[in-house]
Design an enzyme around this catalytic site. Structure first.
Site, PDB file in Angstrom:
ATOM      1  N   PHE A 102      88.212 105.751 146.609  1.00  0.00           N
ATOM      2  CA  PHE A 102      87.953 106.930 145.729  1.00  0.00           C
ATOM      3  C   PHE A 102      89.299 107.172 144.686  1.00  0.00           C
ATOM      4  O   PHE A 102      90.385 107.278 145.191  1.00  0.00           O
ATOM      5  CB  PHE A 102      87.948 108.221 146.636  1.00  0.00           C
ATOM      6  CG  PHE A 102      87.548 109.492 145.927  1.00  0.00           C
ATOM      7  CD1 PHE A 102      86.496 109.804 145.484  1.00  0.00           C
ATOM      8  CD2 PHE A 102      88.518 110.062 145.463  1.00  0.00           C
ATOM      9  CE1 PHE A 102      86.064 110.900 144.768  1.00  0.00           C
ATOM     10  CE2 PHE A 102      88.417 111.482 144.557  1.00  0.00           C
ATOM     11  CZ  PHE A 102      87.146 111.701 144.147  1.00  0.00           C
ATOM     12  N   ASP A 153      97.020 103.377 144.505  1.00  0.00           N
ATOM     13  CA  ASP A 153      96.910 104.733 144.492  1.00  0.00           C
ATOM     14  C   ASP A 153      97.500 105.451 145.719  1.00  0.00           C
ATOM     15  O   ASP A 153      96.847 105.227 146.767  1.00  0.00           O
ATOM     16  CB  ASP A 153      95.389 104.694 144.475  1.00  0.00           C
ATOM     17  CG  ASP A 153      94.994 106.360 144.361  1.00  0.00           C
ATOM     18  OD1 ASP A 153      95.730 107.154 144.672  1.00  0.00           O
ATOM     19  OD2 ASP A 153      93.822 106.677 143.907  1.00  0.00           O
ATOM     20  N   LYS A 209      98.571 115.129 144.615  1.00  0.00           N
ATOM     21  CA  LYS A 209      98.605 115.919 145.869  1.00  0.00           C
ATOM     22  C   LYS A 209      99.667 116.460 146.448  1.00  0.00           C
ATOM     23  O   LYS A 209      99.946 117.554 145.932  1.00  0.00           O
ATOM     24  CB  LYS A 209      97.650 115.210 146.985  1.00  0.00           C
ATOM     25  CG  LYS A 209      96.424 114.781 146.806  1.00  0.00           C
ATOM     26  CD  LYS A 209      95.393 114.367 147.796  1.00  0.00           C
ATOM     27  CE  LYS A 209      93.950 113.900 147.236  1.00  0.00           C
ATOM     28  NZ  LYS A 209      93.014 115.001 147.541  1.00  0.00           N
TER      29      LYS A 209
HETATM   30  C1  LIG Z   1      93.195 108.275 146.610  1.00  0.00           C
HETATM   31  C2  LIG Z   1      92.772 109.284 145.771  1.00  0.00           C
HETATM   32  N1  LIG Z   1      92.985 108.994 144.448  1.00  0.00           N
HETATM   33  C3  LIG Z   1      92.660 110.079 143.558  1.00  0.00           C
HETATM   34  C4  LIG Z   1      92.114 111.106 143.942  1.00  0.00           C
HETATM   35  C5  LIG Z   1      91.682 112.155 143.034  1.00  0.00           C
HETATM   36  O1  LIG Z   1      92.721 113.296 142.818  1.00  0.00           O
HETATM   37  P1  LIG Z   1      92.356 114.702 142.011  1.00  0.00           P
HETATM   38  O2  LIG Z   1      91.197 115.304 142.974  1.00  0.00           O
HETATM   39  O3  LIG Z   1      93.667 115.443 142.087  1.00  0.00           O
HETATM   40  O4  LIG Z   1      91.984 114.185 140.617  1.00  0.00           O
HETATM   41  C6  LIG Z   1      92.056 111.389 145.408  1.00  0.00           C
HETATM   42  C7  LIG Z   1      91.641 112.927 145.647  1.00  0.00           C
HETATM   43  O5  LIG Z   1      90.941 113.131 146.659  1.00  0.00           O
HETATM   44  C8  LIG Z   1      92.316 110.507 146.362  1.00  0.00           C
HETATM   45  O6  LIG Z   1      92.353 110.752 147.502  1.00  0.00           O
END
Ligand SMILES: Cc1ncc(COP(=O)(O)O)c(C=O)c1O
Length: 400
Positions: A140, A225, A254
């Site tokens: 994700f 990520d 986050k």
């Molecule tokens: C691993 C990862 N990358 C990217 C995102 C996307 O972040 P945002 O919701 O702040 O756009 C998330 C959100 O859950 C995530 O868990």
């Protein structure tokens, strides 16, 4: 359902996009690792607003810095030099020596920036027509069009075609598939070293070796990520430290602002410099208030040794969960994860257990239908861990 919940539900239906499937709870306030609904019911928080509120709620130092900075300067735009950005970048660099930093507002925006950086680096610096980014099944990376295209979950892509080209999604933790596909045409590999939304799935050692091998052999950039895994959640500041991986680009969001929106792209200087003036930008990203809050979050993490605490408390929680697994082998399939990022995979759909926990005052997340995902604030106490374990044990014993 309570009256207030019914009222909110009715109002939402006429006021808001119906985008979110809500939990049947409306939270009024939070304190430390507790949340309270409108009836005053108290919940233990094992979710942190999805890995965001690492310092819990109503942290006095965060409240204080928000008040003080808001009297001084909230936003001035990236047309100006900003002391607060430099202060935060200096602090972040302690955890990522020799990385340069770009500030933005969210996780998706950080990944979007990383994707653009990869493309620009190969185009402008390497003078190569390389743009393929390999990502993995179950990953994700966000909800913008490019980060959705990078994401390895078909169910959330439905209806958004045509997606952004240039992404190849390979099976996660499959070293052979990676070695077979990656080539000197691949620009980057982007991954979560512990998949969060995917169900708390860590990279396996052989896959890590394959990642290192293909990146070195083909000059491929490694983008990690750390949006969910970063900020000490897994018991190290970066989750990739557990696996001895050396990323070229890292994305973060986050927990960085403990709930105040801020994200960041970190890259080695020879790559970061590809995004020269005019090539990328954001109005709000890195504003004075967000940076000041994030700087304070990092200070508190250091001062209170929260990374070590995540390691210790996580190990304690995991140990208790493993004992439950031994006791209920017909119900619990696997306990996964590191530090305070843990997943309990059930052998069947976990919705009922999740509902019972919520009813009993424990907030956590259900992912992939059968994984209970635990992402408590790093300030969680043993008392909360024991209460959660006792409750889960009780629920499981009633089910068996
Ligand atoms: C691993 C990862 N990358 C990217 C995102 C996307 O972040 P945002 O919701 O702040 O756009 C998330 C959100 O859950 C995530 O868990």
């Amino acid at each position: 359902m309570s009256n207030i919940l019914n009222l909110f539900k009715k109002k939402e239906a006429t006021l808001l996009f119906p985008t979110y499937g809500r939990y049947p709870v409306a939270i009024q306030k939070g304190q430390d690792y507790f949340l309270y609904d409108f009836s005053g019911k108290k919940y233990y928080d094992f979710l942190s607003g999805i890995a965001v509120c690492i310092l819990g709620y109503n942290h006095p130092e965060i409240t204080k810095v928000i008040c003080a900075q808001s009297k001084k300067l909230i936003h001035i735009s990236n047309l100006f030099y900003q002391e607060e950005q430099l202060e935060l970048a200096t602090k972040l660099q302690k955890f990522a020596p020799n990385f340069k930093i770009f500030f933005c507002n969210s996780g998706a925006e950080a990944n979007e920036g990383a994707i653009k950086l990869v493309r620009k680096y190969f185009h402008s610096f390497k003078k190569q027509d390389r743009f393929e980014i390999i990502t993995f099944s179950n990953s994700f990376h966000g909800r913008t069009l490019a980060t959705l295209s990078a994401t390895g979950q078909d169910k959330i892509k439905k209806g958004f075609s045509p997606l952004v080209p240039g992404f190849t999604i390979l099976p996660f933790n499959d070293p052979e598939a990676l070695k077979k596909h990656a080539s000197n045409q691949t620009a980057a590999i982007m991954l979560e070293v512990i998949q969060g939304e995917g169900g708390i799935i860590p990279v396996k050692p052989q896959f890590v070796s394959a990642l290192k091998e293909v990146c070195t052999q083909n000059d491929i950039l490694l983008v990690i990520d750390e949006i969910q895994t970063g900020m000490g959640r897994t018991g190290k500041f970066w989750a990739h430290e557990h696996f001895d991986l050396k990323p070229d680009i890292i994305t973060l969001a986050k927990g960085l602002g403990n709930g105040f929106p801020i994200g960041a792209v970190l890259a080695k200087p020879n790559i970061a410099d590809a995004l020269g003036p005019g090539s990328h930008g954001t109005t709000f990203g890195g504003n004075a208030l967000a940076c000041k809050v994030a700087t304070t979050v990092l200070e508190i993490i250091e001062k209170n040794n929260l990374i070590f605490q995540a390691q210790e408390k996580g190990a304690n929680l995991k140990q208790h969960l493993q004992l439950l697994q031994k006791k209920f082998p017909d119900q619990i399939k696997e306990i996964r994860g590191k530090g305070l990022m843990l997943g309990i995979e059930l052998k069947q759909n976990a919705k009922q257990i999740w509902e019972s926990l919520l009813k009993n005052g424990f907030i956590l997340n259900l992912t992939q239908e059968n994984v209970l995902r635990l992402l408590p604030p790093l300030i969680i106490e043993t008392e909360a861990i024991l209460a959660f374990i006792a409750n889960l044990e009780d629920i499981l014993s009633k089910q068996s």
